[in-house]
Structures are given as C-alpha cells and as structure tokens.
Design a protein around this motif. Structure first.
Motif, PDB file in Angstrom:
ATOM      1  N   ASP A  81       0.808  -1.216   0.000  1.00  0.00           N
ATOM      2  CA  ASP A  81       0.000   0.000   0.000  1.00  0.00           C
ATOM      3  C   ASP A  81       0.845   1.272   0.000  1.00  0.00           C
ATOM      4  O   ASP A  81       0.348   2.342  -0.295  1.00  0.00           O
ATOM      5  CB  ASP A  81      -0.920  -0.017   1.222  1.00  0.00           C
ATOM      6  N   ASN A  82       2.125   1.157   0.321  1.00  0.00           N
ATOM      7  CA  ASN A  82       3.005   2.315   0.366  1.00  0.00           C
ATOM      8  C   ASN A  82       3.761   2.544  -0.938  1.00  0.00           C
ATOM      9  O   ASN A  82       4.469   3.535  -1.074  1.00  0.00           O
ATOM     10  CB  ASN A  82       4.006   2.178   1.514  1.00  0.00           C
ATOM     11  N   ASP A  83       3.654   1.626  -1.886  1.00  0.00           N
ATOM     12  CA  ASP A  83       4.346   1.758  -3.159  1.00  0.00           C
ATOM     13  C   ASP A  83       3.698   2.829  -4.024  1.00  0.00           C
ATOM     14  O   ASP A  83       2.485   3.046  -3.951  1.00  0.00           O
ATOM     15  CB  ASP A  83       4.328   0.443  -3.941  1.00  0.00           C
ATOM     16  N   ARG A  84       4.512   3.483  -4.833  1.00  0.00           N
ATOM     17  CA  ARG A  84       4.004   4.437  -5.821  1.00  0.00           C
ATOM     18  C   ARG A  84       4.638   4.111  -7.160  1.00  0.00           C
ATOM     19  O   ARG A  84       5.778   3.660  -7.232  1.00  0.00           O
ATOM     20  CB  ARG A  84       4.350   5.882  -5.436  1.00  0.00           C
ATOM     21  N   TYR A  85       3.884   4.346  -8.211  1.00  0.00           N
ATOM     22  CA  TYR A  85       4.315   4.044  -9.565  1.00  0.00           C
ATOM     23  C   TYR A  85       4.426   5.336 -10.360  1.00  0.00           C
ATOM     24  O   TYR A  85       3.531   6.177 -10.300  1.00  0.00           O
ATOM     25  CB  TYR A  85       3.305   3.113 -10.236  1.00  0.00           C
ATOM     26  N   VAL A  86       5.515   5.484 -11.091  1.00  0.00           N
ATOM     27  CA  VAL A  86       5.708   6.613 -12.001  1.00  0.00           C
ATOM     28  C   VAL A  86       5.384   6.079 -13.389  1.00  0.00           C
ATOM     29  O   VAL A  86       6.055   5.179 -13.886  1.00  0.00           O
ATOM     30  CB  VAL A  86       7.153   7.143 -11.930  1.00  0.00           C
ATOM     31  N   VAL A  87       4.314   6.625 -13.977  1.00  0.00           N
ATOM     32  CA  VAL A  87       3.842   6.126 -15.271  1.00  0.00           C
ATOM     33  C   VAL A  87       3.567   7.288 -16.223  1.00  0.00           C
ATOM     34  O   VAL A  87       3.171   8.370 -15.799  1.00  0.00           O
ATOM     35  CB  VAL A  87       2.559   5.274 -15.105  1.00  0.00           C
ATOM     36  N   PRO A  88       3.770   7.066 -17.523  1.00  0.00           N
ATOM     37  CA  PRO A  88       3.480   8.139 -18.484  1.00  0.00           C
ATOM     38  C   PRO A  88       1.983   8.381 -18.587  1.00  0.00           C
ATOM     39  O   PRO A  88       1.182   7.455 -18.476  1.00  0.00           O
ATOM     40  CB  PRO A  88       4.042   7.607 -19.799  1.00  0.00           C
ATOM     41  N   ASN A  89       1.613   9.645 -18.777  1.00  0.00           N
ATOM     42  CA  ASN A  89       0.211   9.990 -18.997  1.00  0.00           C
ATOM     43  C   ASN A  89       0.055  10.290 -20.482  1.00  0.00           C
ATOM     44  O   ASN A  89       0.457  11.348 -20.957  1.00  0.00           O
ATOM     45  CB  ASN A  89      -0.181  11.203 -18.152  1.00  0.00           C
ATOM     46  N   ASN A  90      -0.516   9.354 -21.210  1.00  0.00           N
ATOM     47  CA  ASN A  90      -0.640   9.489 -22.661  1.00  0.00           C
ATOM     48  C   ASN A  90      -1.713  10.479 -23.075  1.00  0.00           C
ATOM     49  O   ASN A  90      -1.669  11.001 -24.186  1.00  0.00           O
ATOM     50  CB  ASN A  90      -0.916   8.122 -23.287  1.00  0.00           C
ATOM     51  N   ASP A  91      -2.668  10.759 -22.223  1.00  0.00           N
ATOM     52  CA  ASP A  91      -3.766  11.664 -22.568  1.00  0.00           C
ATOM     53  C   ASP A  91      -3.371  13.135 -22.484  1.00  0.00           C
ATOM     54  O   ASP A  91      -3.660  13.911 -23.379  1.00  0.00           O
ATOM     55  CB  ASP A  91      -4.980  11.422 -21.664  1.00  0.00           C
ATOM     56  N   ARG A  92      -2.708  13.513 -21.412  1.00  0.00           N
ATOM     57  CA  ARG A  92      -2.386  14.927 -21.248  1.00  0.00           C
ATOM     58  C   ARG A  92      -0.892  15.216 -21.209  1.00  0.00           C
ATOM     59  O   ARG A  92      -0.474  16.330 -20.940  1.00  0.00           O
ATOM     60  CB  ARG A  92      -3.078  15.517 -20.028  1.00  0.00           C
ATOM     61  N   GLY A 101       3.189  14.376 -19.919  1.00  0.00           N
ATOM     62  CA  GLY A 101       3.799  14.366 -18.604  1.00  0.00           C
ATOM     63  C   GLY A 101       3.767  12.985 -17.974  1.00  0.00           C
ATOM     64  O   GLY A 101       3.554  11.975 -18.644  1.00  0.00           O
ATOM     65  N   TRP A 102       3.949  12.967 -16.668  1.00  0.00           N
ATOM     66  CA  TRP A 102       4.076  11.722 -15.912  1.00  0.00           C
ATOM     67  C   TRP A 102       3.216  11.775 -14.663  1.00  0.00           C
ATOM     68  O   TRP A 102       3.118  12.804 -14.011  1.00  0.00           O
ATOM     69  CB  TRP A 102       5.536  11.503 -15.533  1.00  0.00           C
ATOM     70  N   ASP A 103       2.608  10.642 -14.341  1.00  0.00           N
ATOM     71  CA  ASP A 103       1.757  10.530 -13.156  1.00  0.00           C
ATOM     72  C   ASP A 103       2.449   9.708 -12.076  1.00  0.00           C
ATOM     73  O   ASP A 103       3.216   8.791 -12.372  1.00  0.00           O
ATOM     74  CB  ASP A 103       0.429   9.851 -13.493  1.00  0.00           C
ATOM     75  N   VAL A 104       2.132  10.032 -10.847  1.00  0.00           N
ATOM     76  CA  VAL A 104       2.516   9.227  -9.690  1.00  0.00           C
ATOM     77  C   VAL A 104       1.228   8.595  -9.204  1.00  0.00           C
ATOM     78  O   VAL A 104       0.261   9.300  -8.901  1.00  0.00           O
ATOM     79  CB  VAL A 104       3.155  10.095  -8.583  1.00  0.00           C
ATOM     80  N   LYS A 105       1.198   7.266  -9.182  1.00  0.00           N
ATOM     81  CA  LYS A 105      -0.034   6.558  -8.829  1.00  0.00           C
ATOM     82  C   LYS A 105       0.215   5.530  -7.735  1.00  0.00           C
ATOM     83  O   LYS A 105       1.275   4.944  -7.650  1.00  0.00           O
ATOM     84  CB  LYS A 105      -0.581   5.807 -10.048  1.00  0.00           C
ATOM     85  N   LYS A 106      -0.803   5.324  -6.955  1.00  0.00           N
ATOM     86  CA  LYS A 106      -0.855   4.223  -6.006  1.00  0.00           C
ATOM     87  C   LYS A 106      -1.538   3.074  -6.739  1.00  0.00           C
ATOM     88  O   LYS A 106      -2.430   3.295  -7.553  1.00  0.00           O
ATOM     89  CB  LYS A 106      -1.668   4.659  -4.786  1.00  0.00           C
ATOM     90  N   GLU A 107      -1.152   1.870  -6.450  1.00  0.00           N
ATOM     91  CA  GLU A 107      -1.722   0.717  -7.130  1.00  0.00           C
ATOM     92  C   GLU A 107      -3.244   0.672  -6.979  1.00  0.00           C
ATOM     93  O   GLU A 107      -3.774   0.887  -5.895  1.00  0.00           O
ATOM     94  CB  GLU A 107      -1.125  -0.567  -6.563  1.00  0.00           C
ATOM     95  N   ASP A 108      -3.934   0.461  -8.077  1.00  0.00           N
ATOM     96  CA  ASP A 108      -5.398   0.332  -8.142  1.00  0.00           C
ATOM     97  C   ASP A 108      -6.151   1.606  -7.757  1.00  0.00           C
ATOM     98  O   ASP A 108      -7.355   1.561  -7.539  1.00  0.00           O
ATOM     99  CB  ASP A 108      -5.894  -0.836  -7.278  1.00  0.00           C
ATOM    100  N   ALA A 109      -5.463   2.739  -7.685  1.00  0.00           N
ATOM    101  CA  ALA A 109      -6.142   3.990  -7.354  1.00  0.00           C
ATOM    102  C   ALA A 109      -6.840   4.543  -8.596  1.00  0.00           C
ATOM    103  O   ALA A 109      -6.351   4.402  -9.711  1.00  0.00           O
ATOM    104  CB  ALA A 109      -5.134   5.006  -6.833  1.00  0.00           C
ATOM    105  N   LYS A 110      -7.994   5.173  -8.385  1.00  0.00           N
ATOM    106  CA  LYS A 110      -8.724   5.775  -9.498  1.00  0.00           C
ATOM    107  C   LYS A 110      -8.147   7.141  -9.850  1.00  0.00           C
ATOM    108  O   LYS A 110      -8.244   7.581 -10.978  1.00  0.00           O
ATOM    109  CB  LYS A 110     -10.198   5.903  -9.142  1.00  0.00           C
ATOM    110  N   ARG A 111      -7.554   7.809  -8.869  1.00  0.00           N
ATOM    111  CA  ARG A 111      -6.966   9.130  -9.091  1.00  0.00           C
ATOM    112  C   ARG A 111      -5.453   9.052  -8.907  1.00  0.00           C
ATOM    113  O   ARG A 111      -4.955   8.212  -8.160  1.00  0.00           O
ATOM    114  CB  ARG A 111      -7.544  10.126  -8.092  1.00  0.00           C
ATOM    115  N   VAL A 112      -4.755   9.955  -9.565  1.00  0.00           N
ATOM    116  CA  VAL A 112      -3.304   9.993  -9.406  1.00  0.00           C
ATOM    117  C   VAL A 112      -2.940  10.764  -8.139  1.00  0.00           C
ATOM    118  O   VAL A 112      -3.679  11.640  -7.693  1.00  0.00           O
ATOM    119  CB  VAL A 112      -2.609  10.614 -10.638  1.00  0.00           C
ATOM    120  N   SER A 113      -1.798  10.425  -7.571  1.00  0.00           N
ATOM    121  CA  SER A 113      -1.299  11.135  -6.393  1.00  0.00           C
ATOM    122  C   SER A 113      -0.681  12.467  -6.796  1.00  0.00           C
ATOM    123  O   SER A 113      -0.731  13.434  -6.046  1.00  0.00           O
ATOM    124  CB  SER A 113      -0.235  10.299  -5.677  1.00  0.00           C
ATOM    125  N   ALA A 114      -0.064  12.501  -7.992  1.00  0.00           N
ATOM    126  CA  ALA A 114       0.573  13.722  -8.485  1.00  0.00           C
ATOM    127  C   ALA A 114       0.739  13.614  -9.992  1.00  0.00           C
ATOM    128  O   ALA A 114       0.791  12.516 -10.542  1.00  0.00           O
ATOM    129  CB  ALA A 114       1.924  13.920  -7.818  1.00  0.00           C
TER     130      ALA A 114
END
Length: 85
Positions: free
Chosen positions: A6-17, A19-32
């Motif tokens: 639950d403490n892990d974060r993923y840095v993933v590309p945002n293809n729609d807008r 830049g890059w997103d910071v996400k928590k696993e299975d979260a509907k919203r990005v952390s940053a």
C-alpha cells in the motif's frame, strides 16, 4: 501493474495529457502529475517517505509500458550504499 504494498508508488506516463503521473496501485486518481519523468520520480519518493514512512518502493515505468527501475524508501534500504539514486 505488479502487486505491491500500500506504500508503493508508480511513475507512469500519462498518454492523454502528457507528462508523468505518480499513482498508487489500483487507485482511481493519481497522487501527483508532473511535466517530466525526473520530477515525477522525485515527487513519488517524497510521497513514499511522507505517507509510507519510508516503507515503500517507487517503481518507474517507461513509455513502452515496461518497468525500467525502482527505488526503495529509506526504511527499506539495505546497508549497502545505493549508487544509482
């Protein structure tokens, strides 16, 4: 995404807008959302330290969807010096 804790974060590309997103696993919203991968990595590390008390991983994904790297939070670090991060 691979199953993490639950403490892990993923840095993933945002293809729609862009830049890059910071996400928590299975979260509907990005952390940053950050304009660069480097900025997203930095923000993800801050989040792991602040919300996960350093007990998490930052997992970094490339634009092709493959995970290229990860970095442990401060409480997960081994005694060996991390020379990459």
């Amino acid at each position: 995404m691979a199953k993490g804790n639950d403490n892990d974060r993923y840095v993933v590309p945002n293809n729609d807008r862009g830049g890059w997103d910071v996400k928590k696993e299975d979260a509907k919203r990005v952390s940053a959302h950050e304009p660069t991968k480097k900025a997203a990595e930095k923000r993800a590390k801050e989040i792991v330290e602040n919300t996960g008390w350093g007990h998490g991983e930052v997992r970094i994904q490339n634009k092709d969807g493959k995970f290229s790297d990860s970095d442990s939070g401060s409480k997960n670090e081994s005694p060996a010096k991390d020379t990459k991060h």
